[in-house]
Enzyme design. Structure first.
Site, mmCIF file in Angstrom:
data_model
loop_
_atom_site.group_PDB
_atom_site.id
_atom_site.type_symbol
_atom_site.label_atom_id
_atom_site.label_comp_id
_atom_site.label_asym_id
_atom_site.label_seq_id
_atom_site.Cartn_x
_atom_site.Cartn_y
_atom_site.Cartn_z
ATOM 1 C CG HIS A 161 -1.903 -0.976 1.223
ATOM 2 N ND1 HIS A 161 -2.127 -1.755 2.462
ATOM 3 C CD2 HIS A 161 -2.910 -1.551 0.502
ATOM 4 C CE1 HIS A 161 -3.055 -2.500 2.186
ATOM 5 N NE2 HIS A 161 -3.320 -2.289 0.937
ATOM 6 C CE LYS A 168 -12.470 -7.823 2.805
ATOM 7 N NZ LYS A 168 -11.472 -7.078 2.093
ATOM 8 N NE ARG A 219 -2.815 -8.064 -4.232
ATOM 9 C CZ ARG A 219 -3.644 -8.116 -3.385
ATOM 10 N NH1 ARG A 219 -3.424 -8.117 -1.938
ATOM 11 N NH2 ARG A 219 -4.895 -8.738 -3.453
ATOM 12 C CB SER A 258 -4.528 -6.362 4.481
ATOM 13 O OG SER A 258 -3.813 -5.067 4.118
#
Length: 162
Positions: free
Chosen positions: A18, A43, A92, A130
């Site tokens: 990040h 989440k 990514r 994360s």
């Protein structure tokens, strides 16, 4: 012309990946708002919104033109209210593309006043997420290569290893 962008996400926790994207975005835009989402879409976050905002502010404090704030509700509504016309999204791997493409198209459907810009992290950060960092930390692994020292300390405290 001043161009301001936002980088939305849950940042639970903020990673070096990040940070890499934010540092590079700060070179492209006059202002970058790191928008920490309160809604984590089902989440179970390790850190609450205030903690995630505080960690991000600590990690990003040295970057000129970057501010960190929490927000609730639709991301595009936040962007419009703040006068942010560019939304930065990180890619990514190819596997991220489909989700991010759908996300960008939905946002474009909701408003044509916010454009999405995709950035890719440097090669050494392409596999960091994360959720993986949380899992490794929870299982006693070393996350020092994936997060800043202050985030690592917060993770260790949270999982009872500090």
């Amino acid at each position: 012309m001043t161009v301001s962008a936002m980088y939305p996400g849950t940042f639970d926790p903020i990673t070096l990946g990040h940070e890499d994207l934010i540092r590079r975005a700060a070179l492209l835009f006059d202002k970058v708002v790191v928008a920490v989402a309160d809604d984590t879409s089902g989440k179970a976050p390790m850190f609450n919104t205030e903690e995630r905002v505080a960690l991000a502010r600590t990690v990003l404090a040295d970057i000129e033109g970057v501010e960190v704030t929490g927000y609730k509700g639709l991301t595009v509504d936040f962007a419009l209210k703040q006068g942010l016309r560019v939304m930065i999204r990180g890619l990514r791997a190819v596997s991220d593309f489909e989700y991010e493409f759908q996300f960008a198209n939905m946002n474009r459907h909701l408003t044509d006043e916010v454009e999405t810009a995709f950035l890719t992290p440097t090669e050494k950060h392409t596999f960091i997420s994360s959720s993986l960092v949380r899992e490794v930390a929870s299982l006693g692994g070393d996350v020092s290569e994936f997060v800043s020292p202050k985030v690592q300390l917060a993770l260790m405290e949270r999982v009872g290893r500090a």
